[in-house]
Design a protein around this motif. Structure first.
Motif, mmCIF file in Angstrom:
data_model
loop_
_atom_site.group_PDB
_atom_site.id
_atom_site.type_symbol
_atom_site.label_atom_id
_atom_site.label_comp_id
_atom_site.label_asym_id
_atom_site.label_seq_id
_atom_site.Cartn_x
_atom_site.Cartn_y
_atom_site.Cartn_z
ATOM 1 N N THR A 120 99.851 14.067 -0.134
ATOM 2 C CA THR A 120 100.796 15.001 0.455
ATOM 3 C C THR A 120 101.758 14.234 1.361
ATOM 4 O OG1 THR A 120 99.521 15.463 2.468
ATOM 5 C CG2 THR A 120 99.011 16.779 0.493
ATOM 6 N N ARG A 121 102.869 14.886 1.662
ATOM 7 C CA ARG A 121 103.845 14.273 2.574
ATOM 8 C C ARG A 121 103.207 13.981 3.921
ATOM 9 N NH1 ARG A 121 105.493 15.386 7.886
ATOM 10 N NH2 ARG A 121 107.646 14.686 8.215
ATOM 11 N N ASP A 122 102.427 14.916 4.446
ATOM 12 C CA ASP A 122 101.817 14.744 5.759
ATOM 13 C C ASP A 122 100.803 13.610 5.771
ATOM 14 O OD1 ASP A 122 103.360 16.784 6.704
ATOM 15 O OD2 ASP A 122 101.760 18.293 6.721
ATOM 16 N N GLU A 123 100.095 13.402 4.659
ATOM 17 C CA GLU A 123 99.146 12.292 4.585
ATOM 18 C C GLU A 123 99.879 10.952 4.632
ATOM 19 O OE1 GLU A 123 95.413 14.086 1.977
ATOM 20 O OE2 GLU A 123 97.222 13.365 0.948
ATOM 21 N N VAL A 124 100.988 10.861 3.910
ATOM 22 C CA VAL A 124 101.762 9.620 3.920
ATOM 23 C C VAL A 124 102.343 9.377 5.311
ATOM 24 C CG1 VAL A 124 103.725 8.387 2.928
ATOM 25 C CG2 VAL A 124 102.282 9.808 1.464
ATOM 26 N N TYR A 125 102.874 10.429 5.933
ATOM 27 C CA TYR A 125 103.442 10.314 7.287
ATOM 28 C C TYR A 125 102.376 9.809 8.260
ATOM 29 C CZ TYR A 125 105.941 11.664 11.574
ATOM 30 O OH TYR A 125 106.561 11.649 12.790
ATOM 31 N N ALA A 126 101.186 10.410 8.196
ATOM 32 C CA ALA A 126 100.106 10.019 9.113
ATOM 33 C C ALA A 126 99.692 8.571 8.880
ATOM 34 C CB ALA A 126 98.909 10.947 8.933
ATOM 35 N N GLY A 127 99.724 8.141 7.625
ATOM 36 C CA GLY A 127 99.370 6.757 7.323
ATOM 37 C C GLY A 127 100.347 5.773 7.942
ATOM 38 N N TYR A 128 101.640 6.068 7.809
ATOM 39 C CA TYR A 128 102.643 5.198 8.417
ATOM 40 C C TYR A 128 102.496 5.159 9.938
ATOM 41 C CZ TYR A 128 105.476 4.296 4.263
ATOM 42 O OH TYR A 128 105.926 3.864 3.053
ATOM 43 N N ALA A 129 102.363 6.331 10.559
ATOM 44 C CA ALA A 129 102.272 6.384 12.017
ATOM 45 C C ALA A 129 101.035 5.648 12.516
ATOM 46 C CB ALA A 129 102.257 7.836 12.483
ATOM 47 N N SER A 130 99.911 5.818 11.816
ATOM 48 C CA SER A 130 98.676 5.178 12.268
ATOM 49 C C SER A 130 98.702 3.672 12.060
ATOM 50 C CB SER A 130 97.467 5.770 11.532
ATOM 51 O OG SER A 130 97.516 5.447 10.149
ATOM 52 N N GLY A 131 99.646 3.186 11.252
ATOM 53 C CA GLY A 131 99.767 1.751 11.026
ATOM 54 C C GLY A 131 100.513 1.020 12.123
ATOM 55 N N THR A 132 100.945 1.744 13.178
ATOM 56 C CA THR A 132 101.645 1.108 14.292
ATOM 57 C C THR A 132 100.790 1.175 15.553
ATOM 58 O OG1 THR A 132 102.769 3.108 15.102
ATOM 59 C CG2 THR A 132 103.824 1.902 13.313
ATOM 60 N N ALA A 133 100.986 0.207 16.417
ATOM 61 C CA ALA A 133 100.222 0.172 17.668
ATOM 62 C C ALA A 133 100.517 1.394 18.531
ATOM 63 C CB ALA A 133 100.543 -1.099 18.446
ATOM 64 N N MET A 134 101.769 1.890 18.455
ATOM 65 C CA MET A 134 102.161 3.027 19.289
ATOM 66 C C MET A 134 101.922 4.362 18.598
ATOM 67 S SD MET A 134 105.549 1.450 21.161
ATOM 68 C CE MET A 134 105.549 2.707 22.464
ATOM 69 N N GLY A 135 101.441 4.332 17.341
ATOM 70 C CA GLY A 135 101.053 5.548 16.642
ATOM 71 C C GLY A 135 102.181 6.516 16.403
ATOM 72 N N SER A 136 103.396 6.003 16.185
ATOM 73 C CA SER A 136 104.541 6.896 16.101
ATOM 74 C C SER A 136 105.662 6.280 15.284
ATOM 75 C CB SER A 136 105.052 7.196 17.521
ATOM 76 O OG SER A 136 106.230 7.967 17.490
ATOM 77 N N PHE A 137 106.487 7.153 14.694
ATOM 78 C CA PHE A 137 107.758 6.713 14.124
ATOM 79 C C PHE A 137 108.714 6.384 15.275
ATOM 80 C CE2 PHE A 137 108.066 8.565 9.576
ATOM 81 C CZ PHE A 137 106.781 8.169 9.297
ATOM 82 N N VAL A 138 109.779 5.646 14.964
ATOM 83 C CA VAL A 138 110.828 5.404 15.940
ATOM 84 C C VAL A 138 112.000 6.335 15.644
ATOM 85 C CG1 VAL A 138 110.126 3.019 16.259
ATOM 86 C CG2 VAL A 138 111.907 3.540 14.594
ATOM 87 N N GLU A 139 112.967 6.366 16.547
ATOM 88 C CA GLU A 139 114.162 7.171 16.350
ATOM 89 C C GLU A 139 115.364 6.260 16.150
ATOM 90 O OE1 GLU A 139 114.656 10.034 19.458
ATOM 91 O OE2 GLU A 139 112.579 10.733 19.327
ATOM 92 N N ALA A 140 116.384 6.792 15.480
ATOM 93 C CA ALA A 140 117.567 5.983 15.177
ATOM 94 C C ALA A 140 118.203 5.419 16.444
ATOM 95 C CB ALA A 140 118.572 6.819 14.392
#
Length: 252
Positions: free
Chosen positions: A196-216
């Motif tokens: 699902t989209r949410d599973e992919v999103y969570a995977g990306y976010a959890s792959g960072t030390a800060m647990g988050s996407f960045v903003e433009a």
């Protein structure tokens, strides 16, 4: 007043770069292939509809800049496309070529025509947008990852060539950036991986030390810093703005 050109500057990361330079008191000139987006930029910006893979159009843009501005102080070679999301054996050559053309050849053409202006001025900065995919690779995104690795090599070479003329060149590697473009990537990757989209999103976010996407806007502020005198001895560097990727291919 300092002058900056930003390719693909009408939306997304490029638009955020323009806004950040504008806040810092720079004159802003953007180009973009999307005529509708170009029409929406602030009225005090200069703006052209340009395909960065078309050398004739790029040359004409720089000729206009030379005529109107007499030169420039910084180039942000930001144009990029996501390219196909598929296993390598399923990628058509034409889709590979289209992705590489924008991400790599677009940066090359912008640098080719900016370099004489910057060398003549004896100062200035090139800021090239790569990606964390250009540092680690990116499953199911072979053309994109290959092109983003290549622009790092291009930029380091430019730093060597242009350094004797007082011109610096650096790379920004955004991580996962909130916004419509990343939403498209999430949807395609979810389909390719059966998630699902949410599973992919969570995977990306959890792959960072800060647990988050960045903003433009985070990318925009870094571009302003790299173009500024505060970074006058920063050149040939690859700087990730990604919340620190600790697992570039997280499994959910």
């Amino acid at each position: 007043m300092k002058r900056v050109l930003i390719t693909a500057g009408a939306s997304g990361i490029g638009r955020a770069m323009g806004e950040a330079f504008d806040r810092d008191g720079w004159q802003v000139w953007i180009c973009d292939v999307d005529a509708g987006a170009v029409a929406s930029v602030p009225g005090h910006w200069r703006a052209n509809v340009v395909d960065v893979t078309d050398e004739t159009s790029v040359a004409a843009l720089f000729a206009e800049i030379a005529s109107e501005w007499g030169g420039m102080d910084a180039l942000c070679a930001n144009a990029g496309v996501a390219g196909p999301t598929a296993a390598v054996e399923e990628i058509a050559l034409k889709d590979w070529q289209a992705c590489v053309a924008v991400n790599l050849e677009g940066a090359f053409l912008a640098a080719k025509y900016a370099a004489p202006m910057l060398k003549a001025a004896g100062r200035g900065a090139l800021v090239v947008t790569s990606s964390t995919a250009g540092q680690y690779g990116y499953p199911y995104r072979a053309p994109y990852a290959a092109a983003k690795w290549a622009v790092i090599g291009l930029t380091k070479t430019l730093a060597m060539e242009l350094g004797p003329f007082g011109v610096r060149a650096n790379v920004i590697c955004p991580g996962s950036v909130e916004g419509p473009r990343m939403e498209g990537v999430l949807a395609r990757e979810a389909a390719a991986k059966g998630m699902t989209r949410d599973e992919v999103y969570a995977g990306y976010a959890s792959g960072t030390a800060m647990g988050s996407f960045v903003e433009a806007r985070d990318i925009g502020e870094m571009a302003v810093f790299l173009a500024s005198d505060a970074a006058r001895f920063v050149s040939g560097q690859v700087i990730a703005v990604d919340g620190f990727t600790v697992n570039p291919d997280p499994k959910v």
